[in-house]
Design an enzyme around this catalytic site. Structure first.
Site, PDB file in Angstrom:
ATOM      1  N   ASP A 114    -120.498  45.509  26.190  1.00 49.21           N
ATOM      2  CA  ASP A 114    -121.402  45.991  26.389  1.00 49.21           C
ATOM      3  C   ASP A 114    -121.845  47.372  25.935  1.00 49.21           C
ATOM      4  O   ASP A 114    -121.219  48.262  26.159  1.00 49.21           O
ATOM      5  CB  ASP A 114    -121.601  46.042  28.378  1.00 49.21           C
ATOM      6  CG  ASP A 114    -122.824  46.839  28.620  1.00 49.21           C
ATOM      7  OD1 ASP A 114    -123.705  46.677  27.972  1.00 49.21           O
ATOM      8  OD2 ASP A 114    -122.850  46.908  29.863  1.00 49.21           O
ATOM      9  N   HIS A 157    -135.354  49.253  19.505  1.00 45.78           N
ATOM     10  CA  HIS A 157    -136.796  49.018  19.701  1.00 45.78           C
ATOM     11  C   HIS A 157    -136.976  48.050  21.008  1.00 45.78           C
ATOM     12  O   HIS A 157    -137.949  47.954  21.382  1.00 45.78           O
ATOM     13  CB  HIS A 157    -137.586  48.318  18.430  1.00 45.78           C
ATOM     14  CG  HIS A 157    -137.188  47.076  17.981  1.00 45.78           C
ATOM     15  ND1 HIS A 157    -137.727  46.035  17.416  1.00 45.78           N
ATOM     16  CD2 HIS A 157    -136.219  46.095  18.491  1.00 45.78           C
ATOM     17  CE1 HIS A 157    -137.398  44.947  17.339  1.00 45.78           C
ATOM     18  NE2 HIS A 157    -136.455  44.975  17.843  1.00 45.78           N
TER      19      HIS A 157
HETATM   20  C1  LIG Z   1    -133.077  41.689  18.785  1.00 46.50           C
HETATM   21  S1  LIG Z   1    -131.450  41.231  18.681  1.00 46.50           S
HETATM   22  C2  LIG Z   1    -130.735  41.922  17.132  1.00 46.50           C
HETATM   23  C3  LIG Z   1    -129.831  41.171  16.363  1.00 46.50           C
HETATM   24  C4  LIG Z   1    -129.208  41.714  15.129  1.00 46.50           C
HETATM   25  N1  LIG Z   1    -128.859  43.129  15.127  1.00 46.50           N
HETATM   26  C5  LIG Z   1    -130.414  41.353  14.113  1.00 46.50           C
HETATM   27  O1  LIG Z   1    -131.155  42.223  13.622  1.00 46.50           O
HETATM   28  O2  LIG Z   1    -130.538  40.297  13.801  1.00 46.50           O
HETATM   29  C6  LIG Z   1    -130.722  42.158  19.839  1.00 46.50           C
HETATM   30  C7  LIG Z   1    -129.091  41.981  20.085  1.00 46.50           C
HETATM   31  O3  LIG Z   1    -128.538  42.727  20.929  1.00 46.50           O
HETATM   32  C8  LIG Z   1    -127.662  42.277  21.791  1.00 46.50           C
HETATM   33  N2  LIG Z   1    -127.445  42.733  23.027  1.00 46.50           N
HETATM   34  C9  LIG Z   1    -128.337  42.893  24.083  1.00 46.50           C
HETATM   35  N3  LIG Z   1    -127.995  43.433  25.313  1.00 46.50           N
HETATM   36  C10 LIG Z   1    -126.566  43.937  24.866  1.00 46.50           C
HETATM   37  C11 LIG Z   1    -125.705  44.518  25.409  1.00 46.50           C
HETATM   38  N4  LIG Z   1    -125.783  45.009  26.661  1.00 46.50           N
HETATM   39  N5  LIG Z   1    -124.415  44.933  24.851  1.00 46.50           N
HETATM   40  C12 LIG Z   1    -124.243  44.509  23.483  1.00 46.50           C
HETATM   41  N6  LIG Z   1    -125.105  43.677  22.887  1.00 46.50           N
HETATM   42  C13 LIG Z   1    -126.431  43.342  23.314  1.00 46.50           C
HETATM   43  C14 LIG Z   1    -128.334  40.711  21.915  1.00 46.50           C
HETATM   44  O4  LIG Z   1    -127.089  39.926  22.190  1.00 46.50           O
HETATM   45  C15 LIG Z   1    -128.894  40.644  20.267  1.00 46.50           C
HETATM   46  O5  LIG Z   1    -127.618  40.145  19.386  1.00 46.50           O
END
Ligand SMILES: C[S@@+](CC[C@H](N)C(=O)[O-])C[C@H]1O[C@@H](n2cnc3c(N)ncnc32)[C@H](O)[C@@H]1O
Length: 347
Positions: free
Chosen positions: A238, A256
């Site tokens: 997380d 963002h």
């Molecule tokens: C908008 S996506 C971007 C994915 C990647 N970086 C891209 O540009 O394609 C946001 C990412 O943040 C991850 N995410 C959201 N909350 C999270 C958390 N609490 N801990 C780790 N990852 C998290 C989601 O699973 C997702 O893969």
């Protein structure tokens, strides 16, 4: 006949000069993504790989109403997506190719994600976000965005496959824009299925990588495509609670999604985990000043309606980095709609 009846009267301005026509077009422009979604859901492009087809034939193949399919395709053809010939047959165009599921450049999953109810419905209620400062997402879906997408594999796939598809065209270009030390240990924070990390490890052969995301997301990772298992690790966790050790922290389309308080927590964990000469590299839109169109100003409203985040200006990043104990060193342009904002430890 009187002379008054004879006079031509006030001359109506040409339609283009009347701003109401432009507003009318703008107010109805949501029908283009509506048609794009319908055709993407039906998988129409997959049925045109053998060449042009009469619409009745195409409608049979995808299980659609022939007249209404033609009307949706006719609108898309005005944008160069599909084309209709004089005999009423529809064909693929270069802009329609990525609508195919199995095209090397497929963008279908991205279209299905971007027009999914999880974006569409909150956008329809943007007024609530503008009025209250809060996204309508939780009210509409009963939980925050990422909780909704963690619910089951089918739901998760809409977002994570869509995100991977949306990121595919930009990953090699972002990877190329990074100047990394030859032996960098790159942590891709919230790296999704690992498309960016894969591009970075290909572009920088001396680098090693850590893909850091939620456990259910890592299950779909693609790092096996590198063919060098010793160059990467998966870390499930997380990002509000921790970050794995490394020296280069990539955060593409992460900050963002979040308001400043949440974004700050993510940055602080990176700052704490990184080696003394480490860097954070934030790949996001950097919103320019002025009235010119900019894709960052569009996606910003997606961040407003479905998330709690926003696209930021350089000054916003500067302030956020300072609060996280980082110093903004430079903003690198890329050949995509994203810039890379670099930060190092402030002390
Ligand atoms: C908008 S996506 C971007 C994915 C990647 N970086 C891209 O540009 O394609 C946001 C990412 O943040 C991850 N995410 C959201 N909350 C999270 C958390 N609490 N801990 C780790 N990852 C998290 C989601 O699973 C997702 O893969």
């Amino acid at each position: 006949m009187t002379s008054a009846e004879n006079s031509p009267g006030p001359v109506a301005p040409p339609a283009e000069a009347d701003p109401r026509f432009a507003l009318m077009d703008l107010a109805m422009s949501y029908l283009v993504p509506a048609a794009l979604r319908a055709v993407a859901v039906l998988g129409v492009a997959d049925h045109l790989t053998g060449g042009p087809r009469p619409v009745a034939d195409l409608a049979r193949a995808v299980g659609a109403h022939p007249l209404n399919l033609r009307r949706a395709l006719r609108l898309l053809a005005t944008h160069g997506i599909f084309t209709e010939d004089d005999e009423g047959r529809f064909a693929l165009t270069p802009a329609a190719e990525p609508m195919r599921t199995d095209a090397p450049s497929s963008f279908r999953a991205a279209i299905l994600m971007l027009t999914d109810a999880t974006f569409w419905r909150p956008a329809g209620e943007l007024e609530e976000a503008v009025r209250t400062g809060t996204s309508p997402f939780d009210r509409l879906f009963g939980m925050p965005f990422f909780d909704h997408f963690a619910r089951d594999p089918g739901t998760a796939a809409v977002f994570h496959d869509g995100m991977a598809s949306m990121s595919d065209p930009e990953n090699p270009l972002v990877a190329r824009a990074l100047d990394l030390p030859p032996d960098a240990v790159v942590v891709d924070v919230g790296g999704g299925h690992g498309g960016l990390l894969l591009a970075v490890l290909r572009e920088h052969p001396g680098a090693r990588g850590v893909l850091f995301d939620q456990p259910h997301v890592l299950e779909g990772h693609r790092l096996g495509e590198l063919g060098a298992e010793d160059r990467w690790d998966l870390v499930a966790g997380d990002f509000f609670a921790e970050a794995p050790p490394g020296d280069t922290y990539l955060l593409k389309r992460i900050l963002h999604d979040w308001d400043d308080e949440h974004a700050l927590r993510v940055l602080e964990h990176c700052r704490r985990a990184m080696s003394p000469h480490g860097r954070v590299l934030v790949a996001d839109a950097v919103v320019p000043p002025g009235n010119d169109p900019d894709p960052g100003k569009v996606i910003d409203l997606l961040m407003m309606s479905s998330f709690t985040g926003r696209e930021r200006t350089r000054a916003d990043f500067d302030a956020l980095f300072t609060r996280a104990g980082l110093r903004l060193t430079r903003v690198l342009p890329t050949d995509t709609r994203l810039s890379v904002v670099e930060g190092v430890a402030a002390v």
